[in-house]
Design a protein around this motif. Structure first.
Motif, PDB file in Angstrom:
ATOM      1  N   GLY A 486     -17.846  25.146   8.496  1.00 16.56           N
ATOM      2  CA  GLY A 486     -19.082  24.899   9.167  1.00 16.56           C
ATOM      3  C   GLY A 486     -19.266  23.902   9.955  1.00 16.56           C
ATOM      4  N   ALA A 487     -18.067  23.336  10.933  1.00 10.09           N
ATOM      5  CA  ALA A 487     -18.297  22.230  11.890  1.00 10.09           C
ATOM      6  C   ALA A 487     -18.921  21.199  11.538  1.00 10.09           C
ATOM      7  CB  ALA A 487     -18.003  22.939  13.338  1.00 10.09           C
ATOM      8  N   PRO A 488     -18.822  20.477  10.676  1.00 11.68           N
ATOM      9  CA  PRO A 488     -19.636  19.491  10.028  1.00 11.68           C
ATOM     10  C   PRO A 488     -19.696  18.823  11.597  1.00 11.68           C
ATOM     11  CG  PRO A 488     -18.499  18.525   8.339  1.00 11.68           C
ATOM     12  CD  PRO A 488     -18.363  20.092   9.475  1.00 11.68           C
ATOM     13  N   GLU A 489     -20.928  18.421  11.615  1.00  8.65           N
ATOM     14  CA  GLU A 489     -20.396  16.916  12.874  1.00  8.65           C
ATOM     15  C   GLU A 489     -19.456  15.690  13.068  1.00  8.65           C
ATOM     16  OE1 GLU A 489     -24.005  14.264  15.879  1.00  8.65           O
ATOM     17  OE2 GLU A 489     -24.809  16.157  14.660  1.00  8.65           O
ATOM     18  N   ASP A 490     -19.763  15.071  11.144  1.00 11.21           N
ATOM     19  CA  ASP A 490     -19.187  14.257  11.438  1.00 11.21           C
ATOM     20  C   ASP A 490     -17.923  14.172  10.799  1.00 11.21           C
ATOM     21  OD1 ASP A 490     -19.923  15.246   8.862  1.00 11.21           O
ATOM     22  OD2 ASP A 490     -20.952  13.565   8.221  1.00 11.21           O
ATOM     23  N   ARG A 491     -17.789  15.421  10.239  1.00 11.81           N
ATOM     24  CA  ARG A 491     -16.285  15.946   9.958  1.00 11.81           C
ATOM     25  C   ARG A 491     -16.054  15.642   9.055  1.00 11.81           C
ATOM     26  NH1 ARG A 491     -13.982  17.790  14.585  1.00 11.81           N
ATOM     27  NH2 ARG A 491     -11.776  18.116  13.612  1.00 11.81           N
ATOM     28  N   ILE A 492     -16.792  15.092   7.859  1.00  8.70           N
ATOM     29  CA  ILE A 492     -16.511  15.491   6.619  1.00  8.70           C
ATOM     30  C   ILE A 492     -17.164  16.201   6.164  1.00  8.70           C
ATOM     31  CG2 ILE A 492     -16.794  12.830   4.691  1.00  8.70           C
ATOM     32  CD1 ILE A 492     -16.461  11.133   6.563  1.00  8.70           C
ATOM     33  N   LEU A 493     -16.790  16.495   4.837  1.00  6.43           N
ATOM     34  CA  LEU A 493     -17.176  17.780   3.383  1.00  6.43           C
ATOM     35  C   LEU A 493     -17.211  17.591   2.312  1.00  6.43           C
ATOM     36  CD1 LEU A 493     -16.668  21.614   5.059  1.00  6.43           C
ATOM     37  CD2 LEU A 493     -19.017  19.999   4.604  1.00  6.43           C
ATOM     38  N   GLU A 494     -18.151  16.861   1.519  1.00  4.24           N
ATOM     39  CA  GLU A 494     -18.682  17.078  -0.030  1.00  4.24           C
ATOM     40  C   GLU A 494     -18.502  18.186  -0.885  1.00  4.24           C
ATOM     41  OE1 GLU A 494     -20.270  13.326  -1.069  1.00  4.24           O
ATOM     42  OE2 GLU A 494     -18.048  11.636   0.417  1.00  4.24           O
ATOM     43  N   ARG A 495     -17.637  18.213  -1.819  1.00  6.46           N
ATOM     44  CA  ARG A 495     -18.167  18.944  -2.588  1.00  6.46           C
ATOM     45  C   ARG A 495     -18.142  18.247  -4.237  1.00  6.46           C
ATOM     46  NH1 ARG A 495     -17.823  24.126  -2.402  1.00  6.46           N
ATOM     47  NH2 ARG A 495     -19.203  24.105  -4.435  1.00  6.46           N
ATOM     48  N   SER A 496     -18.856  19.105  -5.329  1.00  6.87           N
ATOM     49  CA  SER A 496     -18.483  17.960  -6.541  1.00  6.87           C
ATOM     50  C   SER A 496     -18.791  19.685  -7.336  1.00  6.87           C
ATOM     51  CB  SER A 496     -20.194  17.088  -6.829  1.00  6.87           C
ATOM     52  OG  SER A 496     -19.642  15.560  -6.136  1.00  6.87           O
ATOM     53  N   PHE A 497     -18.014  18.881  -8.581  1.00  7.57           N
ATOM     54  CA  PHE A 497     -17.795  20.064  -9.608  1.00  7.57           C
ATOM     55  C   PHE A 497     -17.853  19.502 -11.530  1.00  7.57           C
ATOM     56  CE2 PHE A 497     -15.513  21.214  -5.719  1.00  7.57           C
ATOM     57  CZ  PHE A 497     -15.922  22.965  -5.490  1.00  7.57           C
ATOM     58  N   GLY A 498     -18.780  20.192 -11.766  1.00 10.63           N
ATOM     59  CA  GLY A 498     -18.709  19.838 -13.339  1.00 10.63           C
ATOM     60  C   GLY A 498     -19.259  20.499 -13.868  1.00 10.63           C
ATOM     61  N   ALA A 526     -11.544  23.890 -10.609  1.00 10.41           N
ATOM     62  CA  ALA A 526     -12.063  23.398  -9.338  1.00 10.41           C
ATOM     63  C   ALA A 526     -11.321  23.431  -8.407  1.00 10.41           C
ATOM     64  CB  ALA A 526     -12.166  21.535  -8.788  1.00 10.41           C
ATOM     65  N   PRO A 527     -12.098  24.510  -7.439  1.00  7.30           N
ATOM     66  CA  PRO A 527     -11.217  25.281  -6.499  1.00  7.30           C
ATOM     67  C   PRO A 527     -10.152  24.078  -5.277  1.00  7.30           C
ATOM     68  CG  PRO A 527     -12.915  25.642  -5.748  1.00  7.30           C
ATOM     69  CD  PRO A 527     -13.211  25.219  -7.404  1.00  7.30           C
ATOM     70  N   ASP A 528      -9.226  24.495  -5.119  1.00  7.42           N
ATOM     71  CA  ASP A 528      -7.756  23.286  -4.428  1.00  7.42           C
ATOM     72  C   ASP A 528      -8.036  23.040  -3.611  1.00  7.42           C
ATOM     73  OD1 ASP A 528      -6.397  24.838  -3.300  1.00  7.42           O
ATOM     74  OD2 ASP A 528      -5.405  25.757  -4.498  1.00  7.42           O
ATOM     75  N   LEU A 529      -7.585  22.267  -2.393  1.00  9.41           N
ATOM     76  CA  LEU A 529      -7.676  21.398  -1.007  1.00  9.41           C
ATOM     77  C   LEU A 529      -7.727  23.658  -0.454  1.00  9.41           C
ATOM     78  CD1 LEU A 529      -6.265  18.326  -1.118  1.00  9.41           C
ATOM     79  CD2 LEU A 529      -8.232  18.590  -2.004  1.00  9.41           C
ATOM     80  N   ALA A 530      -6.441  23.804  -0.426  1.00 12.55           N
ATOM     81  CA  ALA A 530      -6.169  25.292   0.433  1.00 12.55           C
ATOM     82  C   ALA A 530      -7.231  26.116  -0.487  1.00 12.55           C
ATOM     83  CB  ALA A 530      -4.830  25.475   0.030  1.00 12.55           C
ATOM     84  N   GLU A 531      -8.050  26.616  -1.551  1.00 13.87           N
ATOM     85  CA  GLU A 531      -8.758  27.499  -0.862  1.00 13.87           C
ATOM     86  C   GLU A 531     -10.473  26.418  -0.593  1.00 13.87           C
ATOM     87  OE1 GLU A 531      -7.203  28.995  -5.800  1.00 13.87           O
ATOM     88  OE2 GLU A 531      -8.132  26.832  -5.580  1.00 13.87           O
ATOM     89  N   LEU A 532     -10.516  25.371  -0.134  1.00 10.80           N
ATOM     90  CA  LEU A 532     -11.780  24.650  -0.218  1.00 10.80           C
ATOM     91  C   LEU A 532     -11.444  24.551   1.624  1.00 10.80           C
ATOM     92  CD1 LEU A 532     -13.079  22.273  -2.630  1.00 10.80           C
ATOM     93  CD2 LEU A 532     -13.821  25.015  -2.076  1.00 10.80           C
TER      94      LEU A 532
END
Length: 756
Positions: A486-498, A526-532
């Motif tokens: 998605g190329a976020p402008e701040d170059r940070i992505l957060e996901r939460s799983f619970g 929870a999906p690992d870093l490679a999958e995400l």
């Protein structure tokens, strides 16, 4: 943090308070003849201590907690005794009367959170002890474990393999090492288990969801490496091990030394080194750059007292693993005994520091496990002086459990776990596959255990929350051109799983002959870093890997049913499972390319897996020296959307094992055994899209061993052979199979162990 401070303060206070030591003394005798049994093993799991009865059948263990403990007494040719012993008396004298038996199927296990007999556990747990590993060793520990029914391996040559439990693998199987969760970037197909047999007493394998006690990543099961037992009080013990392999011209050296003072202070030190050249397949063809070497150091310090015990352990492990380049197979074949690293190869370094403390409060107990893990993974492809892929991972974990005993038959565990992982790319790395990231896990759980008369009932609940933050702001990502989805402008992505997971099961043993077991458990991952977030080439795999940041967490519900019937002459056992998985993530090739690399992308779909294991063991009382065992394992995995098959599902498997233990012994030779092993792997025709069918094959193996007396000193000798018919074959789970590369051919291993 306040709770942790109170626990540590309690431990320090207990250390400085003098406590009168508790002793357990006694003898082991034959029930029929009343004669002493020398050499019997008396094991108390809660304090990780084993003693051996002397020539008069006598033994003594101290110091011990002043509470009920579970004691296992075992000796070849006798039925194991698993019995609770009340240690409220300072000096307790007990006599264990053992019955002759040609087989022992029960033993104490700890991986289900409670210390109990394996036959009583509603959770399906298999155990491989140290002696079984020595009888049939393999360059990879996982290859040895793959003979357990329902367990397989995804392999990349003899040096790289990872566990598969009932068809599920990769990040769905959790490793527990030194009592703590072990993560070493196991999401990679070319990343192995990463652990060796150094300094372990055995391995317990949970088959089925174990998320309730272990969290994310245990939805398929757990591989739990058990640490070697502490030395006896007032004793210093050691051993030296030498092993050689014929096929890869491999060699392994291991030595260990441990001791315990009369005051309960104990220590251990162990080191191992292993080296292998390229292996030969069944046609005698060398498979280039499958060489590897490992170096391992372990150390531990501990204290065992009446109030409890504490142990601090440290492990250093360095592995250098060759990676076969399918485009340059012939060029990689060098001289037969060449062990120099070739390009490409992996260099993996681990530092693992952990501590386990048990504080006994009457019949209650507090258990605190802490761990810190540094993992450095370097994949070197083009230049020995450069690093193509470099990942540095730091993990901190804690697990605090309170065991509350309401009665001799009812106990409850409440606890909390946390796991904080930080992943960082090397600044000097030439390629980037996944971003820098942080995973933060928090959880609370409760588990109830009811054990009375013929019934064992277990049930529990758990809540987990995981926050994953991917960060691609550093200059190295900008210079490389790495983009988050998605190329976020701040170059940070957060996901939460619970979410919530639950488990419930029961074991019913109406008699010594019958055992019924049922378990219903949920697991999650929870999906690992490679999958995400993966978005780049993966050195050593010739793939461009692409993740998906919108994946949901995997969630499964598995039902297990088991039955066992045993007589003095034979044992019949069957286990069946049905595993429904929502949001199953799998890897598949696409028709896209980035430069000369095929793009592999992660996909998500609902799935189910089902199958089971059956076992027959024949142990005639008229021929106590003979034992025959055979097992059959099946698993089928399908997508629920179109019923197409899942990738990386093992073929049906039929194992056979005949063991002969002659009663012959002399002053120079004892404990003689001979074992024949067979494994018939069926055709795998249930294949996923773009997978090819794999023909079946049959492998024959044999073991022979004994204890030799040389100049008055005992030396254990283990001689084993695998693939004795030198079969040329490909395993369906081998990552070399798509390139037409065969598995290892005939391999003879000789192991010598000298104990002092």
């Amino acid at each position: 943090m306040k709770l942790l401070f109170i626990l540590i303060l309690s431990m320090i206070t207990a250390w400085v308070v003098a406590a009168e030591p508790v002793h357990l003394k006694g003898s082991v005798i034959d029930k029929a003849t009343k004669q002493p049994i020398p050499g019997a093993s008396i094991f108390i799991s809660e304090i990780n201590r084993t003693v051996i009865s002397d020539e008069n059948g006598r033994f003594e263990i101290h110091p011990l907690p002043q509470k009920n403990v579970l004691v296992q007494v075992s000796f070849i040719g006798y039925k194991s005794i698993i019995q609770k012993v009340d240690l409220s008396t300072i000096d307790l004298e007990v006599t264990f009367e053992m019955e002759e038996s040609t087989t022992t199927i029960d033993e104490v296990v700890v991986s289900g959170a409670y210390v109990m007999s394996r036959e009583s556990s509603p959770v399906v747990i298999s155990k491989v002890d140290r002696s079984a590993i020595l009888m049939h060793p393999s360059p990879s520990l996982m290859s040895t474990l793959s003979r357990v029914p329902g367990v397989s391996e995804v392999s990349m040559g003899p040096g790289i393999s990872k566990p598969v439990i009932r068809g599920m693998s990769f990040s769905r199987v959790l490793s527990v090492y030194q009592g703590a969760r072990f993560e070493n970037q196991q999401w990679g197909a070319d990343h192995g288990l990463g652990l060796t047999e150094t300094g372990i007493s055995g391995v317990e394998i949970i088959k089925g969801p174990a998320s309730l006690m272990y969290g994310s990543g245990a939805m398929a099961g757990v591989i739990h490496l058990l640490e070697e037992n502490d030395a006896s009080a007032g004793q210093v013990e050691g051993d030296i091990n030498l092993r050689g392999y014929s096929n890869s011209l491999g060699g392994r050296m291991e030595a260990g030394w441990k001791g315990m003072g009369a005051n309960g202070f104990n220590w251990s030190l162990r080191g191992a080194s292993e080296s292998h050249a390229d292996y030969l397949d069944g046609d005698g063809q060398a498979v280039g750059n499958t060489r590897f070497n490992t170096h391992n150091i372990k150390a531990g310090l501990g204290l065992s007292q009446k109030w409890g015990d504490t142990k601090i352990r440290y492990t250093y492990l360095k592995q250098r693993l060759g990676i076969l380049d399918e485009d340059e197979r012939e060029e990689m074949v060098t001289t037969r005994n060449d062990r120099n690293m070739q390009l490409p190869f992996q260099q993996v370094t681990d530092h693992f520091l952990s501590s386990i403390s048990n504080i006994f409060l009457g019949e209650d107990k507090i258990m605190v496990t802490l761990g810190y893990h540094w993992n450095f993974r370097e994949e070197i492809e083009d230049d020995f002086e450069g690093i193509d892929l470099g990942l540095r991972q730091q993990n901190f974990m804690y697990d605090i459990k309170y065991f509350k005993s309401f009665s001799p038959s009812l106990e409850v565990i409440v606890g909390g776990q946390g796991f904080y992982l930080q992943n960082t790319n090397y600044d000097e790395a030439e390629e980037i596959l996944i971003p820098d990231a942080i995973k933060d896990d928090r959880s609370v759980y409760s588990l109830l255990n009811y054990n009375k008369n013929n019934w064992v009932l277990q049930g529990g609940l758990r809540y987990d929350h995981r926050k994953v933050t991917a960060d691609a702001r550093a200059d190295k990502f900008l210079a490389y051109g790495f983009e988050l989805p998605g190329a976020p402008e701040d170059r940070i992505l957060e996901r939460s799983f619970g979410g919530i997971t639950a488990s419930g099961g029961a074991t019913f043993r109406p008699s010594d002959r019958w055992r019924f077991r049922v378990n219903l458990a949920t697991g999650f991952r929870a999906p690992d870093l490679a999958e995400l977030y993966s978005n780049g080439p993966h050195p050593g795999t010739s793939r461009f890997e692409l993740g998906n940041a919108n994946f949901e967490r995997e969630q499964n519900v598995q039902t297990d049913l088991g039955i066992r019937y045993r007589t003095p002459h034979y044992t019949l056992m069957a286990e069946a499972f049905y595993n429904r998985v929502d949001n199953y993530i799998f890897f598949s090739a696409t028709d896209q390319r980035v430069e000369d690399l095929v793009v592999w992308s992660f996909e998500q779909d609902d799935a189910y897996l089902y199958g089971g294991e059956a076992l027959v063991e024949i142990h005639p009382m008229a021929m106590k020296w003979l034992n025959f065992m055979t097992s059959y394992s099946t698993v089928i995995g399908q997508r629920r959307s179109d019923l197409s098959y899942l990738p990386y599902i093992p073929a049906f498997n039929w194992n056979q094992e005949i063991t002969v233990r002659p009663s012959f012994s002399s002053n120079s030779l004892s404990a003689l055994y001979l074992k024949l092993l067979g494994s018939w792997v069926m055709d795998q025709q249930r294949v996923a899209l773009l997978e090819e069918q794999t023909p079946g094959y049959y492998l024959l193996g044999a073991n022979i061993g004994a204890e030799l007396k040389v100049a008055g000193q005992g030396i254990d000798v283990f001689l084993s052979g695998s693939n004795l018919l030198n079969k040329t074959y490909m395993d369906h789970l081998s990552l070399y199979r798509p390139f037409g590369i065969n598995q290892i051919g005939r391999n003879i291993a000789l192991h010598l162990r000298y104990k002092f």
